[in-house]
Design a protein around this motif. Structure first.
Motif: not given
Length: 129
Positions: A1-29
Motif C-alpha cells: 500500500x502506497x503512503x500519501x505525503x502532502x507537500x506544502x511549501x513553507x512561506x507560500x500563500x495560505x489556500x482557503x479551499x480544501x486542497x493540498x498543493x501537491x501529493x506524493x504517492x510513491x515516486x510520483x508527485x
C-alpha cells in the motif's frame, strides 16, 4: 500500500479551499491546479505575463520542496481563460525547458476559473528521482 505525503511549501500563500498543493504517492508527485498568488496572497490583476511567471515560480517551488524539478515533469495541464494569451504562455513556459525536452501537455481555454481574476492555472505530474 502506497503512503500519501502532502507537500506544502513553507512561506507560500495560505489556500482557503480544501486542497493540498501537491501529493506524493510513491515516486510520483501530483501538483494541484496552482494560481498566480505570490507569498503575500497578491495576484497581478489582468497582467497575463506576470501571472504566468508567478504560476511557474509557484509550481517550481512545489517541485523543489518535493525533491524534484521541471526536468522530471511528465505531464502538464494548463487552463487559460483567454485564447489571446496562448502565444505568451508558450514563450514563458518554454523558457523553463531550455534543453527543449518538454513534458506531455494539454492546454485548454476555459470559460472561467474559481476566482474572477485568475487568468490561468497549471497542474502537473512529476517523477521524484
Amino acid at each position: 500500500m502506497t503512503t500519501l505525503e502532502r507537500i506544502r511549501v513553507p512561506g507560500h500563500f495560505k489556500v482557503s479551499a480544501p486542497i493540498t498543493p501537491a501529493v506524493r504517492a510513491g515516486n510520483l508527485l501530483f501538483v494541484s491546479g496552482i494560481p498566480a498568488y505570490d507569498a503575500e496572497g497578491r495576484l497581478a490583476i489582468g497582467d497575463f505575463p506576470a501571472q504566468m511567471r508567478q504560476v511557474m515560480r509557484n509550481v517550481g517551488e512545489i517541485l523543489a520542496e518535493a525533491g524534484t524539478g521541471w526536468e522530471h515533469v511528465a505531464k502538464v495541464n494548463i487552463l487559460l481563460t483567454r485564447r489571446e494569451d496562448f502565444e505568451e504562455m508558450n514563450r514563458i513556459y518554454a523558457a523553463h525547458f531550455p534543453d527543449g525536452q518538454y513534458p506531455a501537455r494539454t492546454t485548454a481555454i476555459v470559460y472561467s476559473l474559481p476566482r474572477a481574476n485568475f487568468l490561468l492555472e497549471i497542474e502537473c505530474t512529476a517523477v521524484i528521482p
